[in-house]
Design a protein around this motif. Structure first.
Motif, PDB file in Angstrom:
ATOM      1  N   PRO A   1       0.821  -1.337   0.101  1.00 46.39           N
ATOM      2  CA  PRO A   1       0.101   0.233  -0.308  1.00 46.39           C
ATOM      3  C   PRO A   1       1.042   1.105   0.080  1.00 46.39           C
ATOM      4  N   VAL A   2       2.099   1.294   1.315  1.00 51.81           N
ATOM      5  CA  VAL A   2       2.703   2.321   0.869  1.00 51.81           C
ATOM      6  C   VAL A   2       3.455   2.612  -0.622  1.00 51.81           C
ATOM      7  N   ALA A   3       4.349   1.754  -1.678  1.00 49.03           N
ATOM      8  CA  ALA A   3       4.249   2.100  -2.820  1.00 49.03           C
ATOM      9  C   ALA A   3       2.841   2.322  -3.600  1.00 49.03           C
ATOM     10  N   ALA A   4       1.779   1.771  -3.701  1.00 56.53           N
ATOM     11  CA  ALA A   4       0.643   2.444  -4.536  1.00 56.53           C
ATOM     12  C   ALA A   4       0.119   3.748  -3.874  1.00 56.53           C
ATOM     13  N   ILE A   5       0.334   4.427  -3.061  1.00 60.37           N
ATOM     14  CA  ILE A   5       0.526   5.324  -2.124  1.00 60.37           C
ATOM     15  C   ILE A   5       2.085   6.255  -3.573  1.00 60.37           C
TER      16      ILE A   5
END
Length: 186
Positions: A62-66
């Motif tokens: 999720p951090v990478a997606a953000i």
């Protein structure tokens, strides 16, 4: 890179257009040249790190997606207002970027297999090993299929070369030579 966009915002807020000459405005609001050699590796590094550590710490996804969502917004704005292309690569960096992306994916898969082996999950690690071979095969397939296409002439240059040929040679070409096959069916 936030520096170029913040520079643009700072200059917009600091300098009054009414009190400056056109030459000064051109200097203040000049567009920056995008440095592909600096931008491409950053994204490839981030996605490779995400591929590698996603199996160990899935919270990274999720951090990478953000990160990539915000980066797409920032770079879209920068490409429209801050940067200008001083040259066109014609897709020359795309095969290299895809190759390195797939190498990062293989590293992530090998990390997952190693992590499962450390946790004594040998059967799961054995089942995942064909994924590495499939990715390596796909990498070879992309190299064989698309790299030669990227290295050849663009359609625009091919058309210019054909237009400069003698009229006898031009008459032998099909009218649909530069159309995509799907469009010929219509």
């Amino acid at each position: 890179r936030w520096g170029d966009l913040s520079r643009y915002i700072f200059l917009y807020l600091s300098f009054s257009k009414d009190k400056m000459s056109q030459r000064e405005l051109d200097i203040v609001y000049r567009k920056q040249v995008i440095k592909y050699g600096r931008e491409y590796p950053n994204f490839l590094l981030v996605i490779s790190i995400c591929f590698t550590y996603a199996s160990i710490a899935p919270v990274i996804l999720p951090v990478a997606a953000i990160y990539f969502f915000l980066a797409s917004y920032v770079y879209k704005t920068q490409l429209l207002h801050v940067f200008f292309p001083n040259y066109e690569g014609g897709g020359v960096m795309f095969p290299t970027a895809c190759h390195r992306l797939l190498v990062g994916l293989i590293c992530g898969q090998l990390t997952l297999i190693g992590f499962l082996t450390i946790k004594d999950a040998y059967s799961q690690a054995t089942v995942l090993f064909p994924a590495v071979l499939t990715t390596a095969y796909f990498m070879g397939y992309c190299q064989r299929t698309y790299v030669s296409t990227c290295a050849s002439l663009t359609m625009e240059r091919a058309r210019l070369i054909d237009e400069t040929l003698s009229p006898a040679v031009v008459r032998t070409f099909s009218a649909n030579a530069y159309r995509q096959p799907v469009l010929n069916e219509i």
